[in-house]
Design an enzyme around this catalytic site. Structure first.
Site, mmCIF file in Angstrom:
data_model
loop_
_atom_site.group_PDB
_atom_site.id
_atom_site.type_symbol
_atom_site.label_atom_id
_atom_site.label_comp_id
_atom_site.label_asym_id
_atom_site.label_seq_id
_atom_site.Cartn_x
_atom_site.Cartn_y
_atom_site.Cartn_z
ATOM 1 N N PRO A 1 -62.063 -7.784 -12.131
ATOM 2 C CA PRO A 1 -63.573 -7.380 -12.214
ATOM 3 C C PRO A 1 -63.475 -5.964 -12.695
ATOM 4 C CG PRO A 1 -62.775 -7.359 -9.598
ATOM 5 C CD PRO A 1 -61.656 -8.057 -10.566
ATOM 6 N N ASN A 2 -64.636 -5.554 -13.398
ATOM 7 C CA ASN A 2 -64.803 -4.413 -14.190
ATOM 8 C C ASN A 2 -63.712 -4.129 -15.048
ATOM 9 O OD1 ASN A 2 -67.098 -3.990 -12.577
ATOM 10 N ND2 ASN A 2 -65.810 -3.786 -10.619
ATOM 11 N N GLU B 1 -47.581 -6.784 -11.036
ATOM 12 C CA GLU B 1 -48.795 -6.292 -10.820
ATOM 13 C C GLU B 1 -49.013 -4.733 -11.364
ATOM 14 O OE1 GLU B 1 -49.267 -5.808 -6.476
ATOM 15 O OE2 GLU B 1 -51.027 -4.511 -6.738
ATOM 16 N N ARG C 1 -66.057 2.926 -18.476
ATOM 17 C CA ARG C 1 -65.941 2.865 -17.088
ATOM 18 C C ARG C 1 -65.030 4.104 -16.582
ATOM 19 N NH1 ARG C 1 -62.269 -0.855 -13.035
ATOM 20 N NH2 ARG C 1 -63.250 -0.250 -11.240
ATOM 21 N N ALA D 1 -60.440 -4.492 -7.960
ATOM 22 C CA ALA D 1 -60.637 -4.271 -6.742
ATOM 23 C C ALA D 1 -60.141 -5.691 -5.755
ATOM 24 C CB ALA D 1 -62.272 -3.883 -6.423
ATOM 25 N N ARG E 1 -57.481 1.930 -1.190
ATOM 26 C CA ARG E 1 -56.895 1.463 -2.454
ATOM 27 C C ARG E 1 -55.425 1.439 -2.230
ATOM 28 N NH1 ARG E 1 -60.956 1.281 -6.626
ATOM 29 N NH2 ARG E 1 -62.533 2.915 -6.083
ATOM 30 N N ARG F 1 -55.592 7.943 -4.535
ATOM 31 C CA ARG F 1 -56.927 7.755 -4.396
ATOM 32 C C ARG F 1 -57.547 7.364 -2.986
ATOM 33 N NH1 ARG F 1 -58.859 3.804 -9.212
ATOM 34 N NH2 ARG F 1 -60.754 4.904 -8.444
ATOM 35 N N ASN G 1 -53.577 -7.234 -13.305
ATOM 36 C CA ASN G 1 -54.438 -6.143 -12.763
ATOM 37 C C ASN G 1 -55.723 -6.931 -12.243
ATOM 38 O OD1 ASN G 1 -55.699 -4.064 -12.015
ATOM 39 N ND2 ASN G 1 -55.700 -2.895 -14.078
ATOM 40 N N HIS H 1 -51.457 -1.193 -12.047
ATOM 41 C CA HIS H 1 -52.681 -0.559 -11.947
ATOM 42 C C HIS H 1 -52.720 0.507 -13.091
ATOM 43 C CE1 HIS H 1 -53.885 -3.098 -8.537
ATOM 44 N NE2 HIS H 1 -52.813 -2.763 -7.968
ATOM 45 N N ILE H 2 -53.804 0.867 -13.573
ATOM 46 C CA ILE H 2 -53.941 2.088 -14.510
ATOM 47 C C ILE H 2 -53.813 3.369 -13.935
ATOM 48 C CG2 ILE H 2 -55.513 2.860 -16.219
ATOM 49 C CD1 ILE H 2 -56.784 0.084 -16.862
ATOM 50 N N TYR I 1 -59.655 5.852 -16.007
ATOM 51 C CA TYR I 1 -59.075 4.698 -16.260
ATOM 52 C C TYR I 1 -58.785 4.896 -18.048
ATOM 53 C CZ TYR I 1 -60.424 2.529 -12.114
ATOM 54 O OH TYR I 1 -60.519 2.265 -10.894
HETATM 55 C C1 DQA Z 1 -57.393 -0.690 -10.572
HETATM 56 C C2 DQA Z 1 -57.405 0.092 -9.246
HETATM 57 C C3 DQA Z 1 -58.231 -0.503 -8.011
HETATM 58 O O1 DQA Z 1 -58.346 0.079 -6.987
HETATM 59 C C4 DQA Z 1 -59.663 -0.576 -8.806
HETATM 60 O O2 DQA Z 1 -60.339 -1.187 -7.848
HETATM 61 C C5 DQA Z 1 -59.741 -1.070 -10.166
HETATM 62 C C6 DQA Z 1 -58.746 -0.654 -11.152
HETATM 63 C C7 DQA Z 1 -56.374 0.112 -11.486
HETATM 64 O O3 DQA Z 1 -56.193 -0.393 -12.613
HETATM 65 O O4 DQA Z 1 -56.092 1.132 -11.393
HETATM 66 O O5 DQA Z 1 -60.887 -1.789 -10.513
HETATM 67 O O6 DQA Z 1 -56.634 -1.947 -10.397
#
Ligand code: DQA
Length: 146
Positions: A11-12, A99, A19, A78, A112, A108, A75, A101-102, A24
């Site tokens: 998501p997102n 897995e 964003r 959330a 998270r 953070r 990725n 995460h950017i 990011y």
């Molecule tokens: C994320 C980190 C997550 O906590 C966040 O909700 C994201 C992006 C990252 O790529 O850093 O949507 O997965």
């Protein structure tokens, strides 16, 4: 037959580039997908890129990967921090998943810091920006080469 990897963004992540660019970065999802395709091509791997804002669609994509993919780069956004269902889907598929995460999720908010996914991932890449996806391709290629 050419081996294929599934690139799965949650998501997102469709909003990458616009964003929270201070978190990011400025590259778009299309840039990430192109980067992964290019890196995978170096190892003779095909890529299927899927992004969804919906948990069920991500689970469907993982289940479908059983049929025709040799590895997954994921990725989960959330859902990383909330989704036991996504973790169970990954655990059901006998192919390695990296897995990504950017951002550095550990630097953070505390919510998270926990990932439901990490325990069933073959590896984790965190806080390397979008370059993390490229590193994930390299690691998967190595794992797939045995
Ligand atoms: C994320 C980190 C997550 O906590 C966040 O909700 C994201 C992006 C990252 O790529 O850093 O949507 O997965």
């Amino acid at each position: 037959m050419t081996a294929r990897i599934l690139l799965l963004n949650g998501p997102n992540l469709n909003l990458l580039g616009t964003r929270e660019p201070e978190v990011y970065g400025s590259e778009s999802l299309a840039d990430v997908e192109a980067l992964v395709a290019r890196a995978a091509g170096e190892f003779g791997l095909d890529v299927r890129a899927v992004q969804s804002n919906h948990e069920g669609a991500l689970i469907d994509a993982i289940q479908e990967a059983r049929e025709d993919c040799s590895g997954i780069i994921l990725n989960p956004g959330a859902f990383t921090h909330t989704s036991i269902a996504l973790r169970d889907a990954l655990a059901s598929v006998p192919i390695p998943a990296i897995e990504v995460h950017i951002s550095n999720v550990h630097a953070r908010e505390e919510f998270r810091h926990h990932s439901y996914i990490s325990a069933v991932a073959a590896g984790l890449i965190v806080g390397c920006g979008v370059q993390g996806y490229e590193l994930a391709v390299r690691r998967l290629a190595q794992l797939l080469a045995g």
